[in-house]
Design a protein around this motif. Structure first.
Motif, short mmCIF file in Angstrom:
data_model
loop_
_atom_site.label_atom_id
_atom_site.label_comp_id
_atom_site.label_asym_id
_atom_site.label_seq_id
_atom_site.Cartn_x
_atom_site.Cartn_y
_atom_site.Cartn_z
N ARG A 50 39.81 50.23 49.50
CA ARG A 50 40.94 49.61 48.77
C ARG A 50 42.24 49.72 49.55
NH1 ARG A 50 39.55 51.61 42.56
NH2 ARG A 50 37.33 51.08 42.72
N ALA A 96 42.10 47.08 52.16
CA ALA A 96 42.27 45.75 51.55
C ALA A 96 43.73 45.50 51.18
CB ALA A 96 41.38 45.61 50.31
N GLU A 145 48.49 40.54 42.52
CA GLU A 145 47.13 40.73 43.03
C GLU A 145 46.87 42.20 43.33
OE1 GLU A 145 46.59 38.69 46.70
OE2 GLU A 145 44.39 38.68 46.56
N ILE A 171 43.61 44.95 43.06
CA ILE A 171 42.97 45.63 44.21
C ILE A 171 43.00 47.14 44.00
CG2 ILE A 171 42.92 45.91 46.72
CD1 ILE A 171 44.52 43.32 46.98
N PRO A 188 37.02 42.99 39.83
CA PRO A 188 36.18 41.97 40.47
C PRO A 188 37.02 40.85 41.08
CG PRO A 188 35.39 42.46 38.24
CD PRO A 188 36.71 43.15 38.40
N ALA A 189 36.44 40.14 42.05
CA ALA A 189 37.15 39.10 42.79
C ALA A 189 37.77 38.06 41.86
CB ALA A 189 36.23 38.44 43.81
N ALA A 190 37.07 37.69 40.81
CA ALA A 190 37.57 36.65 39.91
C ALA A 190 38.84 37.11 39.19
CB ALA A 190 36.50 36.27 38.88
N ARG A 192 40.90 39.42 40.40
CA ARG A 192 41.91 39.48 41.45
C ARG A 192 42.53 38.10 41.66
NH1 ARG A 192 40.96 41.73 47.70
NH2 ARG A 192 42.67 40.52 48.56
N GLU A 193 41.69 37.07 41.67
CA GLU A 193 42.16 35.70 41.88
C GLU A 193 43.03 35.24 40.70
OE1 GLU A 193 43.15 32.21 43.42
OE2 GLU A 193 42.27 33.90 44.51
#
Lengths: 310, 310
Positions: A152, A155, A206, A210, A215-217, A219-220
Motif C-alpha cells: 500500500r 501504491a 482515491e 488505497i 477493492p479496485a472498483a 478505489r475508482e
C-alpha cells in the motif's frame, strides 16, 4: 449565494470537522518538520526547516488532507496512517504553492495574508524548501512509521507521483504558463484544470481507498468522486475570481481575468457556471450513495467546495 | 598526476564499463520520458517533457547509476530492476543540477558545454522540469514495473528521499548557499559536502544492496563504501578546482575559490588533499575485500572518482 437542495449542508458542523482533521494533520506536519534529523539524515539546516514550516504551517483549510482522512474513514482505515498520507499530500500541495509564487512563476508576494516563502526568506531558499517538501512527502508515505503494508505504501507513492508529476499537477502548471501566450480552447482549459488542480484532489479521495486496501472498483469510485469535486472546486474558484472583491480573498482577485486567462466560468458566464456547479455537486453526492450515512461528511465536502467564498 | 598502487587501475576498461551501464540507464530514461502519458496521468506537455529530456539526456558520466548497477550486480540482483533504480537516481541528480543552475542559485548558463535548462527554455520551465524529474524518480522506483517486491520498492523510496531531502542533498545545498555569507569551519565543510554530494553517492552504493535484498550488514558496508568514495569524489573536485584550467572542465573553474568558498583542499593544501584522496581510495577498496574479484569493477570506481580530470 442562493442555495438549492444539492448545495445545502450544515456549514458550521462541516467547518468544525474540517478544523478537527486539520489539527490531526498539522500535528503530523509539525512532527515531520522538527529540526532533529530523521534516521539516515545527516543534519537539517535550521533556515531550510524554518522556510518549509513557513510554507506548510501558515494555515489553510487543509481540504485535501480532509478528503484523504474522510475517504479512509469511509472504509474504516487506520486513522493515523491516513493522517500521515494526508500530511504528505499537504506537503505536495504546499510545495506547489511555494514554487508557483516564485518571481519566475506567478510572482506573488502574499499567500493567506502572509509573505510568501521567497519574500519571507529568499528565492533560493524558497526553491529548496519546495524541493525538500516534495521529497519529504514521499519520505512520509514510504516510511514504515506510516503503519501500512509495503504494497500500500508503494501504491500510494506511485499514485501521488502520477498526480503531482509531468502528467499531473506540474504538467498543469506548465500548461497554465503556456496559456498566457496562447489561450487554450474549452478542451484545453478542461485539461489544464484537471491537471493543475484536479489531479491532487482526485488523488486525495482515491488515497483513502488505497490506505484501506479497498477493492479496485471502490478505489475508482472514490477517484471519480474526487474528479467531480475537483471540477467543482475549480469552477467555484473561477466564479469567485469573476465576482468577489479583493478583501475576502487575501490575495489579488480579478487577476486571472486581468492576465487574460480563460476559465470556463468566463467563457460561459456566471449563470452557466452556477448550474454546472450544482450539477457537479449532485454527481459527486450520487457517487457516494452506496455508502449511505457513512459518507455524509464526505458528501458535504462536495457542497463545501462549491459554496466556499474564500 | 602521479599514481600510487591504490589509484592505479584499468582506466580504458573502466570507461568502457561505464559507457555500457550508461547506455542501459539512458534507455530507461528515454522510455520513462516519452511524451505518451503513463497510466493514471492525464497528458504530458511537450515543452515540459522536452525540458526534462534536455536536463537528463544531455550526457554526463552516469557515475551514480553505475554505482547502483555495480553494487546490485555484486549481490546478483536483477539487472533491469537495478537499471530502473539507477535511472531514478539520475533523475534526482539531474533535477538538482537544473535547480542549482537557476539564476537564484548558482546562476550558470552552461552545463557540459550545453545551455542550462533555464537558458534553453526559461526559468519557470526549468523550475517545473526539476520538480517533475524529482517526482518522476519516486514514480520509477515505486512502480511495479521495477519488478521488485513492494517492501524493497518502499525501502528504496525512503532511502532515496532521505538522501535527497532536507537532511541530505537539498539541505547540503542550503548550507552551501549560507557558506557564501558565513564560511564554515572544517567540521562545517565536511557536513556540507557529506550532504550536498555525499548523500546521493552513498545512496547509489546502498541502493544495489536494497535492490538485491542483501542483509543489513552488507547494506551498511556498501553505504560506507559509498561514503568513502563520496568524500573522494568531492576532494578530487576540490583539487580540480584548485588546479585545472577552464578548458578541460566545460564550465568556469576557480569559481569556488573566487566565491570565497572553503574546501578541504583549499584549507589543507594540495599535498594533503592528494594523500587524503589516496587514503580514501584504499579505505573504499578495503571495504570491498570480502567480495574478492566480484567487486573489481566497483573497487575501480573508487580509483576512477579519485583520478577523474573532468
Amino acid at each position: 449565494m442562493a442555495k438549492d437542495d444539492d448545495t445545502a449542508f450544515d456549514q458550521a458542523g462541516f467547518d468544525e470537522a474540517l478544523r478537527r482533521r486539520a489539527r490531526m494533520v498539522e500535528a503530523v506536519l509539525r512532527q515531520v518538520l522538527e529540526q532533529r534529523p530523521l534516521a539516515g539524515e545527516i543534519a537539517r539546516p535550521q533556515r531550510l526547516i524554518a522556510a518549509m514550516q513557513h510554507g506548510v504551517l501558515a494555515g489553510g483549510k487543509r481540504l485535501r488532507p480532509f478528503l484523504v482522512m474522510e475517504s479512509a474513514a469511509l472504509f474504516s482505515a487506520d486513522g493515523e496512517a491516513a493522517a500521515r498520507v494526508a500530511a504528505a499530500l499537504e506537503c505536495v500541495h504546499c510545495y506547489s504553492l511555494i514554487h508557483d509564487d516564485l518571481p519566475a512563476m506567478d510572482d506573488d508576494d502574499l499567500r493567506r495574508g502572509q509573505p510568501t516563502v521567497h519574500k519571507a526568506y529568499d528565492e533560493a531558499t524558497a526553491i529548496l524548501a519546495g524541493d525538500a517538501l516534495l521529497t519529504l512527502a514521499f519520505d512520509i508515505v514510504a516510511d514504515e512509521a506510516t503503519q501500512l503494508a509495503a504494497e500500500r505504501r508503494a501504491a500510494l507513492v506511485l499514485a501521488l507521483a502520477r498526480a503531482a508529476g509531468a502528467g499531473g499537477m506540474a504538467g498543469g502548471q506548465m500548461l497554465d504558463l503556456q496559456a498566457a501566450d496562447a489561450p487554450p480552447d474549452e478542451a484545453g482549459i478542461i485539461r489544464l484544470q484537471a491537471m493543475k488542480t484536479g489531479a491532487l484532489i482526485r488523488f486525495a479521495c482515491e488515497a483513502g481507498a488505497i490506505v484501506a486496501g479497498a477493492p479496485a472498483a471502490e478505489r475508482e469510485r472514490l477517484a471519480e468522486f474526487g474528479s467531480a469535486i475537483g471540477l467543482a472546486f475549480q469552477l467555484a474558484d473561477d466564479l469567485l475570481d469573476l465576482t468577489a472583491d479583493a478583501g475576502t480573498m487575501g490575495k489579488a482577485t480579478g487577476k486571472d481575468a486581468a492576465a487574460g486567462k480563460a476559465t470556463l466560468a468566463a467563457l460561459h458566464g456566471e449563470d452557466w457556471a452556477r448550474r454546472q456547479l450544482a450539477g457537479l455537486v449532485a454527481q459527486a453526492r450520487a457517487l457516494l450513495e452506496p455508502y449511505g450515512a457513512h459518507a455524509a461528511m464526505l458528501a458535504d465536502a462536495a457542497s463545501f467546495v462549491a459554496a466556499r467564498n474564500k
